[in-house]
Motif scaffolding. Structure first.
Motif, PDB file in Angstrom:
ATOM      1  N   UNK A 270       0.826  -1.202   0.000  1.00  0.00           N
ATOM      2  CA  UNK A 270       0.000   0.000   0.000  1.00  0.00           C
ATOM      3  C   UNK A 270       0.858   1.249   0.000  1.00  0.00           C
ATOM      4  N   UNK A 271       0.345   2.298  -0.627  1.00  0.00           N
ATOM      5  CA  UNK A 271       1.027   3.588  -0.637  1.00  0.00           C
ATOM      6  C   UNK A 271       0.081   4.653  -0.098  1.00  0.00           C
ATOM      7  N   UNK A 272       0.642   5.709   0.455  1.00  0.00           N
ATOM      8  CA  UNK A 272      -0.171   6.814   0.940  1.00  0.00           C
ATOM      9  C   UNK A 272      -0.163   6.898   2.452  1.00  0.00           C
ATOM     10  N   UNK A 273      -0.841   7.904   2.960  1.00  0.00           N
ATOM     11  CA  UNK A 273      -0.887   8.097   4.405  1.00  0.00           C
ATOM     12  C   UNK A 273      -1.833   7.091   5.033  1.00  0.00           C
ATOM     13  N   UNK A 274      -1.636   6.754   6.293  1.00  0.00           N
ATOM     14  CA  UNK A 274      -2.498   5.765   6.929  1.00  0.00           C
ATOM     15  C   UNK A 274      -3.905   6.267   7.203  1.00  0.00           C
ATOM     16  N   UNK A 275      -4.155   7.565   7.060  1.00  0.00           N
ATOM     17  CA  UNK A 275      -5.474   8.104   7.375  1.00  0.00           C
ATOM     18  C   UNK A 275      -6.198   8.640   6.140  1.00  0.00           C
ATOM     19  N   UNK A 276      -5.845   8.129   4.956  1.00  0.00           N
ATOM     20  CA  UNK A 276      -6.604   8.499   3.771  1.00  0.00           C
ATOM     21  C   UNK A 276      -5.788   8.438   2.503  1.00  0.00           C
ATOM     22  N   UNK A 311      -4.989  -3.283  10.637  1.00  0.00           N
ATOM     23  CA  UNK A 311      -4.156  -2.492   9.721  1.00  0.00           C
ATOM     24  C   UNK A 311      -3.002  -3.317   9.174  1.00  0.00           C
ATOM     25  N   UNK A 312      -2.721  -3.127   7.912  1.00  0.00           N
ATOM     26  CA  UNK A 312      -1.705  -3.916   7.226  1.00  0.00           C
ATOM     27  C   UNK A 312      -0.471  -3.050   6.949  1.00  0.00           C
ATOM     28  N   UNK A 313       0.696  -3.654   6.941  1.00  0.00           N
ATOM     29  CA  UNK A 313       1.896  -2.848   6.692  1.00  0.00           C
ATOM     30  C   UNK A 313       1.975  -2.391   5.242  1.00  0.00           C
ATOM     31  N   UNK A 314       2.213  -1.101   5.033  1.00  0.00           N
ATOM     32  CA  UNK A 314       2.506  -0.622   3.688  1.00  0.00           C
ATOM     33  C   UNK A 314       3.763  -1.324   3.199  1.00  0.00           C
ATOM     34  N   UNK A 319       7.839  -3.774   5.031  1.00  0.00           N
ATOM     35  CA  UNK A 319       7.297  -2.613   5.738  1.00  0.00           C
ATOM     36  C   UNK A 319       8.371  -1.619   6.155  1.00  0.00           C
ATOM     37  N   UNK A 320       9.597  -2.085   6.340  1.00  0.00           N
ATOM     38  CA  UNK A 320      10.668  -1.191   6.756  1.00  0.00           C
ATOM     39  C   UNK A 320      10.928  -0.102   5.721  1.00  0.00           C
ATOM     40  N   UNK A 321      10.523  -0.331   4.466  1.00  0.00           N
ATOM     41  CA  UNK A 321      10.739   0.677   3.433  1.00  0.00           C
ATOM     42  C   UNK A 321       9.844   1.899   3.615  1.00  0.00           C
ATOM     43  N   UNK A 322       8.803   1.780   4.438  1.00  0.00           N
ATOM     44  CA  UNK A 322       7.955   2.938   4.732  1.00  0.00           C
ATOM     45  C   UNK A 322       7.881   3.209   6.228  1.00  0.00           C
ATOM     46  N   UNK A 323       8.936   2.882   6.927  1.00  0.00           N
ATOM     47  CA  UNK A 323       9.013   3.199   8.343  1.00  0.00           C
ATOM     48  C   UNK A 323       7.967   2.512   9.195  1.00  0.00           C
ATOM     49  N   UNK A 324       7.500   1.355   8.755  1.00  0.00           N
ATOM     50  CA  UNK A 324       6.509   0.620   9.522  1.00  0.00           C
ATOM     51  C   UNK A 324       5.094   1.142   9.380  1.00  0.00           C
TER      52      UNK A 324
END
Length: 515
Positions: A270-276, A311-314, A319-324
């Motif tokens: 997934x890409x984008x912010x966790x809140x939208x 919630x799933x890791x981006x 996931x480490x590529x997007x700071x968790x």
């Protein structure tokens, strides 16, 4: 063209299981089986987020083929193969692949990451890399788990020799599983990478990748992917992205099954912010810089992201590529998405069944697209409209293209309102004819098209099972459908590959009096 029959999932079972009912028995020859493994080499960037792996498991170097090649289906012997799947088209394609068998390498599983060939143990990657042109690699039944990469190596299967075939010996796709096991195989890459013309992949399962399941690079012209189960891709299941202004041409995807499971959704990137505004970065077939593909007689099921649950890791397992960062939901790519086709070329997308996917078929988006036909497909969804579920068929910036005799049915009363959309004022020469839907066929952003013979008020009772996605016509006396379609040049068959005789019915299924 069939009458009352099981729902569409029954058709998937038939496609998966009947291929191996009867074996064609022959002596198994052995070809080259111990070629030098690949040396370190950088491959082109795949486009988007895809980066080429560093390829190194010691030894010599694979040279690029640099030549065009066909699918390699002329000549050969009669190695083990399965009985044909339902439908004449699939049966003929299967027979052609089996009949083309020449020199063979027979392989069986030998533990985690290992296979056995003639009593010797090696990796399946080494077998693929060492196969000579024209060789068929026969996989005995079992699970082939690909090893984790280490030290900058690439441990996926890497095809650089033209006209090599990889298929199951039994002909049963479900009995031979290439399992990526959500392991990293080195770089941002797939468990199967093809960079040679004429490669044939047939009658096996590939599953559980943190990236794509199959990735085609710049020299993958004329590749055939037939009777393959693709399950749970962390990114788009089948990706074509040659980069550098190059193209991947004349690929055939036939009689295959693309399926996302609940467990697979927990590993989608997934890409984008966790809140939208999160992008759910998976999909079925996703092509860039492609010409003249033929995608037919395949099933796509459940390719979407879920807004509910944990919630799933981006970036899935990376996931480490997007700071968790974590996310839920988001709109997945289409079951079939052809981003472009150059003027003078064009894709054919026909007789596919799409069930409960975020989006059905997409043509174009940013680039102009030419000469493509979308016909005789069935698209179904049980889901209401949401940020995870959208349009059935969408065509954007299309020229001299056609969307004809498709059936699109959304079972939810709160579904996305448009079954088919066409967009943008640059669109020209588009025909939208004889489509059967229960949603609108809508122009957006000043697009124009020739419309005719479409029905936008289909009812669930018109179909064998409108609640579960079997969109064959339940009876032949539906006045709005029976013989009500316009004549379309070249429209000779229906969803089942059976001849359309007499007046044309609206939608993907041509009804018969036998019903």
């Amino acid at each position: 063209m069939r009458g009352a029959e099981p729902a569409i999932l029954g058709r998937m079972v038939l496609l998966r299981t009947t291929f191996a009912c009867v074996l064609l028995l022959a002596l198994a020859g052995c070809g080259d089986d111990d070629g030098a493994p690949d040396g370190a080499m950088d491959r082109p960037d795949g486009g988007g987020a895809d980066a080429g792996p560093v390829l190194d498991d010691g030894g010599g170097v694979d040279g690029g083929p640099g030549v065009d090649g066909g699918p390699g289906l002329d000549g050969g012997g009669s190695e083990d193969g399965g009985a044909p799947m339902p439908g004449a088209v699939c049966a003929e394609r299967t027979a052609a692949i089996v009949d083309a068998t020449g020199a063979t390498i027979r392989v069986r599983p030998a533990g985690d990451g290992q296979v056995e060939v003639d009593g010797e143990t090696r990796t399946l990657r080494q077998v693929v890399s060492g196969a000579a042109e024209g060789t068929t690699i026969l996989l005995e039944d079992g699970t082939y788990t690909l090893p984790e990469a280490s030290g900058g190596s690439y441990t996926g299967l890497y095809f650089t020799t033209p006209n090599v075939t990889l298929r199951s010996a039994s002909g049963d796709a479900s009995a031979v599983v290439i399992d990526s096991a959500y392991r990293s195989h080195g770089g941002s890459t797939a468990p199967i990478t093809v960079d040679a013309p004429g490669v044939v992949l047939a009658s096996f399962t590939v599953r559980r990748s943190i990236f794509h399941l199959i990735h085609l690079w710049k020299d993958a012209d004329g590749v055939v992917i037939h009777d393959v189960d693709l399950i749970d891709g962390g990114q788009q299941f089948l990706k074509s992205s040659p980069g550098d202004g190059l193209n991947v041409d004349d690929v055939e995807v036939s009689c295959s099954r693309f399926r996302m499971t609940d467990a697979g959704r927990d590993n989608v990137w997934g890409y984008g912010s966790p809140d939208g505004n999160t992008t759910c970065y998976t999909g079925g077939i996703d092509t860039h810089d492609a010409r003249d593909w033929h995608v037919h007689d395949s099933v796509f099921e459940g390719i979407y992201c879920d807004a509910d649950g944990t919630p799933r890791p981006a970036h899935g397992q990376a996931a480490d590529q997007r700071g968790g960062m974590t996310y839920t939901g988001g709109l997945a790519e289409h079951a079939i998405h052809m981003w472009d086709s150059e003027e003078g070329s064009g894709h054919r997308i026909e007789r596919n069944h799409i069930v409960d996917c975020a989006r059905g078929i997409g043509l174009g988006l940013r680039a102009e697209v030419y000469g493509t036909t979308i016909r005789n497909n069935m698209v179904f969804s049980r889901f209401p409209r949401s940020g995870e579920h959208d349009v059935g068929i969408i065509v954007e910036r299309a020229h001299e293209s056609a969307v004809v005799n498709n059936t699109v049915f959304f079972a939810s009363p709160d579904a996305y309102p448009n079954a088919i959309e066409y967009r943008w004022g640059s669109t020209s020469g588009l025909r939208v004819l004889n489509n059967l839907t229960n949603g609108r066929i809508r122009a957006r952003n000043d697009a124009t098209a020739t419309l005719g013979g479409n029905v936008e008020a289909a009812e669930a009772s018109w179909f064998v099972d409108g609640a579960e996605g079997d969109l064959h016509l339940a009876r032949c006396d539906i006045a709005e459908v029976d013989g009500a379609g316009e004549s379309v040049a070249g429209l000779d068959d229906d969803f089942d590959g059976e001849a359309r005789e007499g007046a044309i019915d609206v939608g993907a299924d041509q009804c018969t009096s036998a019903r």
